[in-house]
Structures are given as C-alpha cells and as structure tokens.
Scaffold this active site. Structure first.
Site: not given
Ligand SMILES: *Cc1c(COP(=O)(O)O)cnc(C)c1O
Length: 371
Positions: A185
């Site tokens: 991210k």
């Molecule tokens: C990465 C992601 C998540 C989960 O994030 P985590 O921090 O790994 O729990 C949830 N929704 C979307 C759309 C994502 O891309």
C-alpha cells in the site's frame, strides 16, 4: 533467472530513517500503543483532513472496528463491491450481517451505482465503497445515493492513502475511512491500519472498543464494552511516521512508473490501461490493465514469470469464491463485470525501484505474451 534480473511486482522502500525511529522507540521502553501511535494518528488525521484517526493492527481490523462502532449486527445488510479483497466482506460476515455483493463498472472497477440501487432493501444499513487500486470511487454520486437510502458509508480506503476526489482526501467522505499499511500500500508498517472519522460519537466508541472496552480511571480500567485488542504497537508506528514523511515522494514515484506504462501501452487493442477520471488522483497501489476477453490471463502471468517478471491478478470476484458462493448461493458470473475483471485483470510491476528500462522490458515481454 538470476535475482538481479527479476522485476518484482512490489517492493516497499524503507531504510535508515525507519531504523532510527524504531531504535528510539525500543530505547524508550514504551512498546505498546504510546506516543508514536499518537504521532502517526495526528499525521494521518491532518493529511486526510479529519479530527480523529485511530491506528489499528490492519485495514481488516480497522474495517471490522468501524462496523462494530457503527452498530452493524445480525439482520443488517451491508452493500459491498464484488470486485475486492475478501476482507471488505469478511468483516460484515463476522458481525453476523449479510454482505450484499454489488457489481462494479469496468472503467474504474468501482461499485456500480445502478446495481447498488437494485440491491438496496429495507435491511440495508451501510455501504462500503472500495477505492480500487488507489483510484477514488466517484464519491459525490455515491454519497448522494447513500444519503437517499439512509446508508452509513464506511470507505475501504486500504489502497488509497493520499488519493483525492474533488480535492478531498479519501477517508474523509464516509462515516469512517479505513487505510492499510500492508507492504503493497501507499506506506507500510509491515502490518497496520488506520481509521479516520469526523464523527465524535463514533470516535468515542472506536477508542473504547479498540482496547478491550476499557476506560482508564484512577489507575485502572472500568470495562464498559466487550472490546478488542486492535491496537498498533509504537514499534510499528515509528516505521509509519518515517514512511509518512515520504508519502508525496512515494506517490510521485508510483505515478511516474504508471505514466511510463500509459505511454507505451496506449492504443493496444489487446488491453485497456487504467483511467483517472477528471478531478481525481490515483495512488497506483496497483497498475491493473484489463486484457481482451480472448486472452488467457493466467498464461500471460506464467509467461512473464518465466522471464523473471512478477505480475498477478487484479483482485477477486467475491461471489465466485467458495465461501461466498456456498453461503449466499452465488454462481460464477452472477456479477458479470466483476467476474470479467477477475478473469482479465493483470497487475504489472509497480514500485519506486521500477525504472524506465524495466517498463520497456515488461511491455516488450507482455507484447509477446499477449500475441
Ligand atoms: C489490502 C486490502 C485490505 C486489507 O488490508 P490489511 O491491512 O492487509 O488488512 C482490505 N481491502 C482492500 C481493498 C485491500 O486492498
């Protein structure tokens, strides 16, 4: 293929600054939620432009906590885009509520508002728009639809820290916004997340529920709710503080790589490149192209992998995953555009370490692979 010739899908950037921040925390002796978490929360709240931010262990726990604090429970329906990572819908199931899977549009992969209108019922309580791959879902029409139907909006902004729509940051539109600090991210803490909100009452409940439901009083706790432990450690917040200082540079680097792909892939009949509608900015959490239906996407992934180029699918069509299909009686293809995006989406390598020559290599190999 030797390691140096590999082109990875994603590679977080972290180094001496993160190490110095972590060292300071370790030396401070405060390793649980403490001043670094507070500092990271203040930075995110200021960036997003909201009064409250709460660090959590992940975006998944951020989403879950937001639903609990919003009072979502058994008997409720929550509208969720079908084309997303399962966490968006899993947290609804964990609350004993029903995730109502809404098809997406294929331009920007966002929740389709016409399909949403068809799936709203008297039990609909909330909608969880996803900002797909870091592109804000068109928020003005979505907020209008939510208001018309009395739906709470919980933004799954996991991919979209730093993205804007009409000049406003994602995570500032809904009752709550949830970000992820997973290594793929905008910024990372290894694992981590954040909830943003402008709602003082919701903020009070989130603060309470995040840490066992306890209110500190006269040197101990008074337990007011059956809460969770979804707190972030100061060790991880330290990484986040260092990372967040570089958000603009990280996003600029991602947009530069995306621009190189855009230039080289423009006009290919075999695929469609990502769009950024006017008035929005994209974080390019992933650069996802939509291949022509006739192309075997998985064969393309394998061919590129054989050349040392790591690619992957865009994301999942939830209705076709075994749990959702079995539990709610869906069949593959029931959400036709999401199904198509699931089968034909391809995420290309994108991170700050991808150079223009790497993009040339990926595009050249991709041209061969798609024929
Ligand atoms: C990465 C992601 C998540 C989960 O994030 P985590 O921090 O790994 O729990 C949830 N929704 C979307 C759309 C994502 O891309």
């Amino acid at each position: 293929m030797s390691d140096e010739r590999r082109i990875w899908l994603a590679r977080p950037q972290a180094g001496d600054e993160e190490l110095a921040e972590v060292r300071a925390v370790l030396e401070s002796g405060i390793l649980t939620q403490g001043p670094k978490v507070a500092e990271l929360e203040r930075m995110v709240a200021d960036l997003v432009g909201v009064p409250h931010a709460f660090a959590t262990t992940s975006a998944t726990t951020a989403l879950h906590l937001s639903l609990v604090a919003a009072g979502i429970g058994p008997g409720d329906e929550v509208l969720v885009p079908d084309f997303t990572f399962p966490a968006t819908a899993n947290v609804v199931v964990q609350q004993g509520a029903v995730p109502v899977l809404v098809d997406v549009e294929l331009e920007a992969f966002a929740l389709d508002l016409e399909d949403l209108e068809r799936r709203v019922t008297p039990r609909s309580r909330a909608v969880m728009p996803v900002h797909p791959f870091g592109l804000p879902a068109g928020m003005a029409p979505l907020m209008a639809a939510a208001e018309r139907h009395g739906l709470a909006v919980i933004e799954d902004a996991a991919c979209a820290l730093g993205a804007t729509d009409g000049g406003r940051q994602t995570g500032s539109f809904g009752l709550a916004g949830c970000f992820s600090f997973h290594p793929r991210k905008s910024i990372t803490t290894g694992e981590g997340g954040m909830i943003t909100t402008s709602d003082d009452e919701l903020a009070g409940r989130i603060g309470l529920l995040r840490s066992h439901g306890g209110v500190r009083e006269a040197g101990r706790f008074r337990f007011e709710a059956a809460g969770f432990n979804y707190r972030m450690s100061d060790i991880l917040a330290a990484v986040g503080v260092a990372q967040l200082r570089h958000l603009d540079a990280f996003l600029a680097a991602r947009r530069r790589v995306a621009g190189w792909y855009d230039e080289r892939l423009a006009g290919w009949p075999a695929l469609r490149t990502p769009i950024t509608p006017a008035g929005r900015t994209h974080t390019y959490q992933s650069y996802v192209v939509l291949l022509d239906e006739a192309i075997d996407r998985d064969a393309v992934i394998r061919a590129l992998a054989a050349d040392g180029i790591e690619t992957t699918i865009g994301t999942y069509a939830l209705h076709a995953e075994p749990f959702f299909a079995r539990t709610y009686g869906h069949r593959p293809g029931d959400r036709p555009r999401s199904w198509r995006a699931y089968r034909s989406g391809l995420a290309l390598p994108l991170h700050a370490g991808v150079g223009e020559d790497d993009v040339d290599l990926v595009v050249g190999r991709l041209r061969t692979a798609v024929g």
